[in-house]
Design a protein around this motif. Sequence first.
Motif, PDB file in Angstrom:
ATOM      1  N   UNK A   1     -36.884   1.396 -19.271  1.00 56.29           N
ATOM      2  CA  UNK A   1     -36.862   2.195 -18.203  1.00 56.29           C
ATOM      3  C   UNK A   1     -36.173   3.453 -18.559  1.00 56.29           C
ATOM      4  N   UNK A   2     -36.843   4.906 -18.324  1.00 59.86           N
ATOM      5  CA  UNK A   2     -36.295   5.881 -18.763  1.00 59.86           C
ATOM      6  C   UNK A   2     -36.066   6.883 -17.473  1.00 59.86           C
TER       7      UNK A   2
ATOM      8  N   UNK B   1     -32.438 -10.079 -24.078  1.00 59.97           N
ATOM      9  CA  UNK B   1     -32.494  -8.747 -23.218  1.00 59.97           C
ATOM     10  C   UNK B   1     -33.798  -8.608 -22.530  1.00 59.97           C
ATOM     11  N   UNK B   2     -33.879  -8.183 -21.373  1.00 63.00           N
ATOM     12  CA  UNK B   2     -35.089  -8.195 -20.989  1.00 63.00           C
ATOM     13  C   UNK B   2     -35.498  -6.605 -20.579  1.00 63.00           C
ATOM     14  N   UNK B   3     -34.639  -5.747 -20.354  1.00 68.80           N
ATOM     15  CA  UNK B   3     -34.728  -4.645 -20.123  1.00 68.80           C
ATOM     16  C   UNK B   3     -33.718  -3.495 -20.698  1.00 68.80           C
ATOM     17  N   UNK B   4     -34.351  -2.584 -21.209  1.00 67.52           N
ATOM     18  CA  UNK B   4     -33.420  -1.287 -21.982  1.00 67.52           C
ATOM     19  C   UNK B   4     -33.637  -0.106 -21.041  1.00 67.52           C
TER      20      UNK B   4
ATOM     21  N   UNK C   1     -25.994  -9.100 -16.342  1.00 61.91           N
ATOM     22  CA  UNK C   1     -25.234  -8.275 -17.138  1.00 61.91           C
ATOM     23  C   UNK C   1     -25.863  -7.408 -17.880  1.00 61.91           C
ATOM     24  N   UNK C   2     -25.201  -6.056 -17.919  1.00 63.49           N
ATOM     25  CA  UNK C   2     -25.729  -4.884 -18.581  1.00 63.49           C
ATOM     26  C   UNK C   2     -24.746  -4.600 -19.699  1.00 63.49           C
ATOM     27  N   UNK C   3     -25.077  -4.405 -21.036  1.00 59.42           N
ATOM     28  CA  UNK C   3     -24.337  -3.942 -22.036  1.00 59.42           C
ATOM     29  C   UNK C   3     -24.401  -2.479 -22.267  1.00 59.42           C
ATOM     30  N   UNK C   4     -23.207  -1.778 -22.690  1.00 62.37           N
ATOM     31  CA  UNK C   4     -23.349  -0.503 -22.742  1.00 62.37           C
ATOM     32  C   UNK C   4     -23.270  -0.100 -23.997  1.00 62.37           C
ATOM     33  N   UNK C   5     -24.177   0.645 -24.408  1.00 66.01           N
ATOM     34  CA  UNK C   5     -24.402   1.254 -25.748  1.00 66.01           C
ATOM     35  C   UNK C   5     -24.604   2.554 -26.049  1.00 66.01           C
TER      36      UNK C   5
ATOM     37  N   UNK D   1     -28.013  -0.606 -21.487  1.00 64.35           N
ATOM     38  CA  UNK D   1     -28.075   0.731 -21.252  1.00 64.35           C
ATOM     39  C   UNK D   1     -27.653   1.435 -22.569  1.00 64.35           C
ATOM     40  N   UNK D   2     -28.354   2.385 -22.895  1.00 64.82           N
ATOM     41  CA  UNK D   2     -28.221   3.071 -24.208  1.00 64.82           C
ATOM     42  C   UNK D   2     -28.486   4.426 -24.118  1.00 64.82           C
TER      43      UNK D   2
END
Length: 201
Positions: free
Chosen positions: A119-120, A95-98, A10-14, A72-73
């Motif tokens: 990840x950019x 959280x393992x990935x931003x 699951x990806x959380x939107x921020x 996801x920020x």
Amino acid sequence: MDKFTTLTGIAAPMPMINIDTDMIIPKQFLKTIKRSGLGVNLFDEMRYDDDGKEIPDFVLNKDAYRDAEILVAGDNFGCGSSREHAPWAIKDFGIRCVVAPSFADIFFNNCFKNGILPIALPQEQVDILMKDAEKGSNARMSVDLDAQTITTSDGEVFSFDVDPFKKHCLMNGLDDIGLTMEKAAAIDTYERSASQARPWV
């Protein structure tokens, strides 16, 4: 350090820009030198009110995102002071990935040393991932570090760049200590020969 190869979650939107390290883990929680136990205080001042109760509108307090493994920020994530507690708190939460358009350099490097993949991506791609994350727990993204791709719940694939050395370390679970221990045999050989050559040392 935990290895990172692939991740589906699951990806959380921020969608906030300039999320600094004090927002990630406020200064009052920097007393510990342990990497565990900080997840409960991740984004503390945004997650809880003055009485310590959860703020319902904050994304990680919503049922759909309590088990998020991807964040996801907005732009310039991890700016501010260079506290390593920030990635510790993110990792301890789960959280393992931003994913963001850009990161502060020190935070970016600290992520790799603590088993997190930053990840950019270009803003337009982050916008697509943000919309996908807003679908909630039914929308799961997939990250493949070996292939260097991130895939939306709809199957749209984006490629990302990563430094080969950092990729090697993350895929093999190697922090600075782990990298040193890879040379343990050579270090032991040197120590034995140095001890024989200079026994007075």
